[in-house]
Design a protein around this motif. Structure first.
Motif, mmCIF file in Angstrom:
data_model
loop_
_atom_site.group_PDB
_atom_site.id
_atom_site.type_symbol
_atom_site.label_atom_id
_atom_site.label_comp_id
_atom_site.label_asym_id
_atom_site.label_seq_id
_atom_site.Cartn_x
_atom_site.Cartn_y
_atom_site.Cartn_z
ATOM 1 N N VAL A 6 2.270 -12.081 -4.025
ATOM 2 C CA VAL A 6 2.925 -12.915 -3.012
ATOM 3 C C VAL A 6 2.302 -12.674 -1.644
ATOM 4 C CG1 VAL A 6 5.094 -13.350 -1.805
ATOM 5 C CG2 VAL A 6 5.083 -13.028 -4.289
ATOM 6 N N GLY A 7 2.092 -11.400 -1.295
ATOM 7 C CA GLY A 7 1.533 -11.071 0.008
ATOM 8 C C GLY A 7 1.773 -9.617 0.352
ATOM 9 N N PHE A 8 1.442 -9.271 1.594
ATOM 10 C CA PHE A 8 1.565 -7.909 2.088
ATOM 11 C C PHE A 8 2.658 -7.808 3.142
ATOM 12 C CE2 PHE A 8 -2.905 -8.139 0.769
ATOM 13 C CZ PHE A 8 -3.029 -6.978 0.036
ATOM 14 N N LEU A 9 3.201 -6.604 3.266
ATOM 15 C CA LEU A 9 3.976 -6.220 4.442
ATOM 16 C C LEU A 9 3.199 -5.124 5.145
ATOM 17 C CD1 LEU A 9 7.621 -6.014 3.022
ATOM 18 C CD2 LEU A 9 6.619 -7.853 4.392
ATOM 19 N N ASP A 10 3.258 -5.095 6.459
ATOM 20 C CA ASP A 10 2.520 -4.101 7.231
ATOM 21 C C ASP A 10 3.473 -3.405 8.193
ATOM 22 O OD1 ASP A 10 0.454 -2.720 8.775
ATOM 23 O OD2 ASP A 10 -0.932 -4.173 7.892
ATOM 24 N N ASP B 26 -6.963 -11.504 8.532
ATOM 25 C CA ASP B 26 -8.156 -12.199 8.025
ATOM 26 C C ASP B 26 -8.266 -11.885 6.544
ATOM 27 O OD1 ASP B 26 -10.505 -13.546 7.705
ATOM 28 O OD2 ASP B 26 -11.766 -11.972 8.583
ATOM 29 N N SER B 27 -7.400 -12.502 5.753
ATOM 30 C CA SER B 27 -7.328 -12.177 4.337
ATOM 31 C C SER B 27 -6.895 -13.399 3.552
ATOM 32 C CB SER B 27 -6.338 -11.023 4.108
ATOM 33 O OG SER B 27 -6.136 -10.825 2.728
ATOM 34 N N SER B 28 -7.362 -13.490 2.307
ATOM 35 C CA SER B 28 -6.954 -14.591 1.446
ATOM 36 C C SER B 28 -5.513 -14.429 0.990
ATOM 37 C CB SER B 28 -7.889 -14.674 0.235
ATOM 38 O OG SER B 28 -7.857 -13.458 -0.497
ATOM 39 N N ILE B 29 -4.991 -13.197 1.063
ATOM 40 C CA ILE B 29 -3.589 -12.922 0.734
ATOM 41 C C ILE B 29 -2.836 -12.684 2.035
ATOM 42 C CG2 ILE B 29 -2.019 -11.423 -0.540
ATOM 43 C CD1 ILE B 29 -4.313 -10.773 -2.417
ATOM 44 N N PRO B 30 -1.794 -13.445 2.322
ATOM 45 C CA PRO B 30 -1.150 -13.380 3.639
ATOM 46 C C PRO B 30 -0.344 -12.105 3.878
ATOM 47 C CG PRO B 30 0.101 -14.784 2.168
ATOM 48 C CD PRO B 30 -1.161 -14.431 1.439
ATOM 49 N N ILE B 31 -0.285 -11.700 5.137
ATOM 50 C CA ILE B 31 0.633 -10.643 5.561
ATOM 51 C C ILE B 31 1.927 -11.333 5.967
ATOM 52 C CG2 ILE B 31 1.050 -8.782 7.205
ATOM 53 C CD1 ILE B 31 -1.943 -8.376 7.395
ATOM 54 N N LEU B 32 3.005 -11.064 5.246
ATOM 55 C CA LEU B 32 4.247 -11.809 5.388
ATOM 56 C C LEU B 32 5.178 -11.264 6.460
ATOM 57 C CD1 LEU B 32 4.955 -12.312 1.582
ATOM 58 C CD2 LEU B 32 3.805 -13.874 3.152
ATOM 59 N N GLY B 33 4.868 -10.088 6.989
ATOM 60 C CA GLY B 33 5.728 -9.527 8.032
ATOM 61 C C GLY B 33 5.595 -8.036 8.100
ATOM 62 N N LEU B 34 6.534 -7.422 8.826
ATOM 63 C CA LEU B 34 6.573 -5.968 8.958
ATOM 64 C C LEU B 34 7.463 -5.366 7.869
ATOM 65 C CD1 LEU B 34 6.924 -5.836 12.838
ATOM 66 C CD2 LEU B 34 4.900 -5.191 11.502
ATOM 67 N N THR B 35 7.428 -4.049 7.765
ATOM 68 C CA THR B 35 8.196 -3.407 6.704
ATOM 69 C C THR B 35 9.688 -3.661 6.839
ATOM 70 O OG1 THR B 35 8.128 -1.361 8.010
ATOM 71 C CG2 THR B 35 6.523 -1.582 6.240
ATOM 72 N N TYR B 36 10.192 -3.848 8.082
ATOM 73 C CA TYR B 36 11.625 -4.092 8.220
ATOM 74 C C TYR B 36 12.011 -5.509 7.801
ATOM 75 C CZ TYR B 36 10.669 -6.193 12.870
ATOM 76 O OH TYR B 36 10.207 -6.966 13.913
ATOM 77 N N ASP B 37 11.008 -6.341 7.466
ATOM 78 C CA ASP B 37 11.269 -7.680 6.934
ATOM 79 C C ASP B 37 11.346 -7.686 5.412
ATOM 80 O OD1 ASP B 37 11.063 -8.894 9.523
ATOM 81 O OD2 ASP B 37 8.874 -8.797 9.352
ATOM 82 N N SER B 38 11.272 -6.510 4.796
ATOM 83 C CA SER B 38 11.133 -6.444 3.338
ATOM 84 C C SER B 38 12.291 -7.111 2.605
ATOM 85 C CB SER B 38 10.993 -4.987 2.888
ATOM 86 O OG SER B 38 12.082 -4.206 3.327
ATOM 87 N N GLU B 39 13.514 -6.965 3.094
ATOM 88 C CA GLU B 39 14.662 -7.540 2.394
ATOM 89 C C GLU B 39 14.546 -9.058 2.301
ATOM 90 O OE1 GLU B 39 19.563 -7.343 2.426
ATOM 91 O OE2 GLU B 39 18.417 -6.491 4.100
#
Length: 297
Positions: free
Chosen positions: A6-10, A20-33
């Protein structure tokens, strides 16, 4: 694998802004829920370069619902590939697994089984062994055996024994057929010995190395001194493969013959971590099956 990423959290806003990635960064770790809920995520893989602080761990503890499977990246990698990701491992957990009390009984039983099996193999293969010895001797009247210094448990050198399959004047002390791929039509190989190499009859004398306690039926294949010290200087944790006795065959030989030293180490350390007598029986059966089918290089 039947998985969809689905994507990454950072944990760093700068990484999101510079994405700059083919797989999107969906948010920060506090957005995990919210991310897990919105994307119906059923598996989370934790991949970090350093120890996570309590804030990140709290974000993940709150955001990852019960029932969602959570993996540490190195553990997930080992689960999928059946080898360790040596670039992302810490040697301390391998050490604690190595010294577990259950391995005391395991080591004693393994040594007894090695001796019994080595004697049985020598007895069962005696007719083939005698044919091989006479054939080698009559091929060029040179020595029957070829010995080479290899590195054993905890870095101790020993002389590994094999039937000589190359012409006497073509034998090279630096040659390592565990690392070099030799074609069946190689002119260095005596014609009589081609079948010996194909079915690994030349490895039978290593039963004497097993009886002497220098080798085991299953374990990381021993390498030459030059290879050992070169890899020890350049590859982290290389010496850890020497925590167990080297083997006639091993997990790496069953899975991947042609691989770089780092990949070979990954298989060997996976064996060191997970070794059990039942699993070793399975490895040895696969080894024998590959030999009989002529598929083991």
């Amino acid at each position: 694998l039947g998985m969809r990423v689905v994507g990454f959290l950072d944990d760093n806003m700068n990484n999101i802004e510079e994405e700059d990635s083919s797989i999107p960064i969906l948010g920060l770790t506090y957005d995990s829920e919210a991310v897990i809920k919105d994307n119906k995520v059923d598996m989370v893989i934790i991949a970090v370069k350093s120890r996570m602080d309590s804030n990140i761990l709290t974000d993940l503890a709150k955001g990852i619902p019960l029932g969602v499977k959570v993996w540490r990246m190195p553990t997930f990698y080992a689960h999928i590939t059946q080898k360790l990701f040596t670039n992302k491992m810490a040697v301390n957990w391998l050490f604690y697994d190595y010294v577990r009390p259950k391995h005391i009984l395991y080591s004693r039983l393994k040594k007894v089984i090695d001796i019994i099996c080595a004697l049985a193999i020598l007895f069962i293969t005696l007719p083939i062994t005698l044919i091989a010895m006479f054939g080698i001797k009559l091929s060029d009247f040179g020595p029957i055996f070829f010995t080479q210094t290899r590195i054993g448990k905890f870095g101790r050198p020993f002389k590994m024994i094999k039937f000589r399959t190359m012409y006497q004047d073509k034998v090279d002390e630096s040659f390592d057929d565990d690392l070099e791929d030799i074609e069946s039509n190689d002119k260095r190989i005596m014609p009589f010995c081609k079948w010996i190499r194909k079915f690994h009859i030349d490895d039978i004398p290593q039963m004497f190395n097993i009886l002497k306690g220098e080798m085991s039926l299953v374990g990381p294949r021993p390498v030459r001194e030059e290879v050992h010290f070169a890899n020890q200087d350049n590859i982290p944790f290389w010496e850890c493969r020497g925590w167990v006795r080297p083997g006639l065959t091993g997990w790496q030989q069953i899975n991947a013959v042609d691989c770089i030293p780092e990949e070979r180490l990954g298989y060997d350390l996976y064996y060191v971590k997970h070794r059990t007598l039942g699993w070793e029986v399975s490895i040895f059966i696969q080894y024998i099956a590959k030999i009989l089918l002529g598929r083991l290089k």
